[in-house]
Design a protein around this motif. Structure first.
Motif, short mmCIF file in Angstrom:
data_model
loop_
_atom_site.label_atom_id
_atom_site.label_comp_id
_atom_site.label_asym_id
_atom_site.label_seq_id
_atom_site.Cartn_x
_atom_site.Cartn_y
_atom_site.Cartn_z
N LEU A 1 2.47 1.67 -6.91
CA LEU A 1 1.26 1.15 -6.31
C LEU A 1 0.72 -0.07 -7.05
CD1 LEU A 1 -0.57 4.52 -5.53
CD2 LEU A 1 0.58 3.01 -3.91
N TYR B 1 2.13 -3.83 -8.70
CA TYR B 1 3.29 -4.71 -8.76
C TYR B 1 2.89 -6.11 -9.22
CZ TYR B 1 1.51 -6.60 -4.35
OH TYR B 1 0.72 -7.18 -3.39
N ASP C 1 -1.54 -2.15 -4.78
CA ASP C 1 -1.30 -1.89 -3.36
C ASP C 1 -2.41 -0.93 -2.90
OD1 ASP C 1 -0.43 -1.35 -0.83
OD2 ASP C 1 1.46 -0.39 -1.44
N LYS D 1 -3.78 -0.14 0.18
CA LYS D 1 -3.77 0.63 1.43
C LYS D 1 -3.60 2.13 1.19
CE LYS D 1 -4.22 -2.31 4.95
NZ LYS D 1 -5.27 -2.15 5.98
N ASP E 1 -4.51 -6.30 -0.79
CA ASP E 1 -4.09 -5.93 -2.13
C ASP E 1 -5.02 -6.57 -3.15
OD1 ASP E 1 -2.13 -4.51 -0.96
OD2 ASP E 1 -0.45 -5.67 -1.74
#
Length: 889
Positions: free
Chosen positions: A169, A171, A365, A367, A402
């Motif tokens: 999750l 990056y 991330d 979502k 993001d």
């Protein structure tokens, strides 16, 4: 602490320091863990360690202190965790300014020395903020004070980062971010302030590559022309249907770019043809993604032009703008320039214009972690107050992007990632590694960036209670109860706390979100240094006292609404403190040597005693209900009105009459038990809102309650008043309420007729169901209105005669004035017409409500019955008003 005698006037400074130190020494702010009771817990929104508290901070602290004091008095184990935020970019900017005074930059002193200086500044600021919080009366558990860079929260930050990374999750990638050229770092949306700017719209001609003419585009940023990758038009714009697909020559560089069609283009803006610069505009980047256009960056990190800007390389952005305009002018390709007002993003810390920039950053991330946060609100586990912000929350969360969490700063939580020089692998670890996790090489180097301040703030509710360890505090006090903060950071902070709280602990971080509004001056203007309307908390305290400041900030205030604040409110609040002080002095002086006064009020027999005790219990019931619904400002207003009007203006004045007549009379009931009892309970009602003056007065009143052996040592740990329904007395409330209305009406009549205060008026009173009670109130009515009451009789017995031309119609009584002149009659007629119109409007409103089937069937039966009784009473009053108007002719 032994109470002192009350001074003639209130001296807030001396009293405030004394009592806060007493509370601290007694340990009243520290809760006891009781597994049998559910705790009430709040974590303080951590102020930035960049200076001192402003009036917005004061509002937050006072609202939270009101909540925590109320719950503490209700017997709940109550914890308020204080703390401060390291404020990454804001603190870094201030340290850089300090260095600039010495003619230095951060690169001159190096990272270690820079951080040492930052810590020095932070420790000074933390001390100031702590002292200001204590000055405001914040009853926090200072033994649990936290700082976002403390070891505990720091380990929580590293743990959360590693967990997100391990779950895929988090990056690292190239994305468009807000970039500050001066601070040379990515910024969160919250750190960007969009300011109205008077700029220009430049109309440039881009020649077709085939030499057949040109297309005119409109832009606000000529300096980005070097990065153009296309010209876009709307597919619905008939002017350009034949142009789509053609190539144009970019005048600043000679590159050829295509004309494309995209729905993002507004045909009404400029010429309807826009240049597309994917590397320097988020909308343009979206268009480029749809058309598979590459990016082309033309800026250096400091806002100067890079090698892609040709002979403009090295120029500042604004200098390049001028050069590009000159180039188009010289080539005959400038169509025209027109004024254009638009919003431009600026760094909130250094005020530099922000650049959208594609940059290599760390992203979360969001979502997957947003979904549980949305559901927690949707299923009612988390409640947002006021409710209308719930829809705004959904809108933002459902379209969330993001989250860029890396910052190119030195001050903050260093990103726990190490890069291997030998195999290029990443080592992501909570603890500092000594070698590469993949190849074992010792040649590893930590990521130089730090995390977004909001990343550590997102962990605040659970990191301050010991997470990731399984601590006793975390087990008992988490989830917390309420998160109170400004509505302007609902998305940037509150939403992230919900996401990270659920992600890290599996539980919501709090069950209620209370959003306060922004503070404006008394004219509704936003406070700013430029306007010169900023009120500093310490200055307001110096002039008016803490309790007056607290009261002015919160009384009548409702969640989510901006509030007007200024000297008039502060003065009114100080007047209330003085009124309460003087009333208490009177009661205490009146009770000197009254050995018969006990700690518990006896059953009241006198009509006015029954009335004030009943009203006290009604107000207690209402205030507790309002507090449970977080209507703090309305609760405070009702307490104020009860103390100021009903207790001070009416009951004390009535009691003064009785005290004069009962001195030495053994067979007469004294009002002292009710003066003291109602005052003591009123002080407890008011304490969460005005802690200092109520403690001082309560300690003074306590010795007068001689038989109460269970008295608490401090008002803040005494029980909050709760209603005793057995004390409700409808008849007494109605009768004394009618007597008060009569006195007010007689005072108004005196004012309207411009009679001297020394001159007594004469009147007759008539009533129906409360006739006998009114007879008991005649001495009070006469004394307080300076009116001889010639007769008190039943309304039905009143005969129509000449005196009725001076009639005043009230809800439960009629007043007939005597000695009326023709001028008086005209004034009375005007007053009757005004009262009739007002009564009719009120009756119409109630009748509309009673005609509403939804209200009648769904509202509680007692509410509907009350409305029907009120309608009947108003109908009767209207009939009597009409009759009196008829008699006047």
């Amino acid at each position: 602490m032994e109470p002192e005698g009350l001074a003639k006037t209130y001296e807030p400074g001396r009293i405030e320091t004394k009592w806060y130190q007493f509370w601290l020494e007694q340990g009243y702010f520290k809760p006891t863990i009781d597994p049998k009771r559910e705790p009430f817990v709040m974590t303080m929104p951590p102020p930035n360690v960049t200076g001192e508290l402003h009036v917005g901070h004061a509002l937050t602290m006072v609202l939270e202190d009101i909540m925590i004091r109320w719950h503490r008095m209700c017997g709940d184990p109550s914890l308020w965790v204080p703390g401060t935020d390291h404020a990454g970019i804001a603190t870094q900017v201030l340290v850089e300014k300090d260095l600039a005074v010495e003619g230095l930059t951060k690169y001159d002193v190096g990272r270690d020395e820079f951080l040492r200086r930052a810590w020095e500044r932070v420790e000074r600021s933390r001390g100031t903020i702590r002292q200001q919080n204590q000055m405001l009366g914040s009853s926090c558990d200072w033994s649990r004070e936290a700082f976002t860079l403390d070891e505990g929260p720091s380990r929580a930050v590293r743990t959360a980062f590693v967990r997100l990374y391990d779950k895929g999750l988090l990056y690292r990638g190239e994305r468009m971010v807000n970039w500050c050229p001066r601070c040379q770092t990515a910024l969160s949306d919250l750190e960007v302030e969009h300011q109205d700017t008077e700029g220009h719209l430049y109309y440039f001609k881009y020649p077709f590559a085939d030499g057949s003419g040109y297309i005119t585009i409109a832009t606000t940023r000529p300096e980005t022309c070097y990065g153009d990758m296309a010209v876009a038009v709307s597919p619905m714009d008939e002017r350009y249907i034949d142009s789509v697909g053609k190539m144009v020559v970019l005048p600043v560089s000679g590159r050829e770019i295509a004309i494309i069609a995209d729905d993002a283009v507004d045909p009404a803006f400029g010429t309807g043809a826009l240049k597309i610069t994917p590397s320097h505009d988020p909308t343009d980047m979206d268009v480029a993604d749809r058309h598979k256009l590459p990016g082309f960056n033309v800026f250096n990190s400091d806002g100067t032009m890079n090698e892609n800007a040709g002979d403009s390389q090295g120029l500042d952005r604004m200098a390049c703008r001028d050069k590009v305009v000159e180039l188009f002018t010289d080539r005959g390709l400038l169509d025209h320039i027109e004024p254009h007002a638009h919003k431009v993003g600026h760094c909130s810390r250094c005020r530099e214009a922000v650049e959208p920039r594609i940059s290599l950053q760390w992203f979360v991330d969001t979502k997957p972690i947003a979904e549980p946060a949305i559901q927690a609100v949707r299923d009612g586990r988390i409640r947002i107050i006021p409710e209308h912000f719930t829809k705004v929350y959904y809108t933002w969360m459902e379209s969330i992007r993001d989250w860029c969490v890396s910052r190119q700063l030195w001050w903050g939580h260093r990103i726990p990632v190490w890069y291997c020089d030998d195999c290029n692998a990443l080592t992501v670890s909570v603890e500092t590694p000594t070698s590469c996790a993949k190849c074992g090489s010792p040649h590893i180097e930590q990521d130089p960036d730090v995390l977004d301040t909001w990343f550590s703030s997102a962990l605040w509710p659970h990191s301050t209670l010991g997470w990731p360890d399984d601590t006793e505090d975390l087990r008992y006090f988490y989830p917390t109860a309420v998160m109170e903060t400004g509505y302007d950071i609902l998305f940037f902070w509150v939403a992230r706390m919900i996401m990270m709280g659920i992600e890290d602990t599996g539980e919501i971080p709090f069950h209620t979100i209370y959003l306060n509004g922004l503070i404006r001056d008394e004219h509704g203007q936003k406070m700013s240094k430029m306007r010169g309307n900023v009120i500093k908390p310490d200055e307001a305290i110096g002039a008016y006292g803490v309790d007056a400041l607290r009261f002015a900030l919160t009384t009548g205030n409702s969640p989510g609404n901006d509030l007007s604040f200024g000297a008039p409110k502060l003065e009114a609040s100080r007047n209330f403190v003085n009124k309460l002080w003087n009333a208490t002095r009177f009661v205490v002086q009146s009770s000197d040597g009254a050995a018969s006064v006990s700690g518990k009020m006896p059953q009241p027999l006198q009509l006015e005693d029954r009335w004030i005790v009943s009203r006290l219990n009604r107000v207690s019931e209402s205030v507790n209900a309002l507090m449970k619904e977080y209507q703090l400002g309305e609760a405070e207003r009702q307490i104020h009105d009860f103390i100021w009007s009903e207790f001070c203006d009416w009951y004390i004045e009535i009691a003064k009459m009785r005290l004069r007549t009962t001195q030495g009379a053994a067979d007469t009931v004294s009002p002292l038990p009710y003066l003291i009892g109602v005052l003591e309970a009123s002080l407890r009602l008011l304490h969460p809102f005005m802690p200092f003056v109520t403690e001082e007065l309560w300690q003074t009143v306590q010795p007068s309650r001689m038989e109460d052996t269970k008295a608490a040592p401090s008002i803040m740990v005494s029980p909050y008043p709760v209603a005793d329904e057995r004390a409700y007395d409808v008849n007494a409330e109605r009768a004394v309420g009618a007597a008060i209305d009569i006195v007010r009406a007689l005072r108004n009549a005196r004012a309207e007729r411009k009679l001297e205060v020394a001159r007594w008026m004469e009147a007759r009173l008539y009533s129906g169901s409360i006739l006998e009670e009114l007879k008991m109130m005649v001495p009070m009515i006469e004394h307080l209105s300076r009116t001889h009451i010639l007769e008190v009789d039943d309304t039905a017995a009143r005969q129509s005669n000449v005196d009725t031309q001076g009639t005043i119609i009230l809800t439960d009584a009629e007043i007939v004035l005597t000695g009326i002149t023709s001028a008086d009659i005209e004034k009375i007629r005007e007053a009757l017409v005004k009262e009739s119109d007002s009564t009719r409007a009120r009756l119409d409103s109630i009748e509309v409500r009673l005609a509403d089937e939804v209200f009648v069937t769904r509202a509680p039966a007692e509410v509907v019955a009350k409305q029907r009784d009120l309608a009947a009473s108003l109908t009767d009053k209207l009939a009597r008003l009409d009759a009196e108007l008829g008699e006047l002719g």
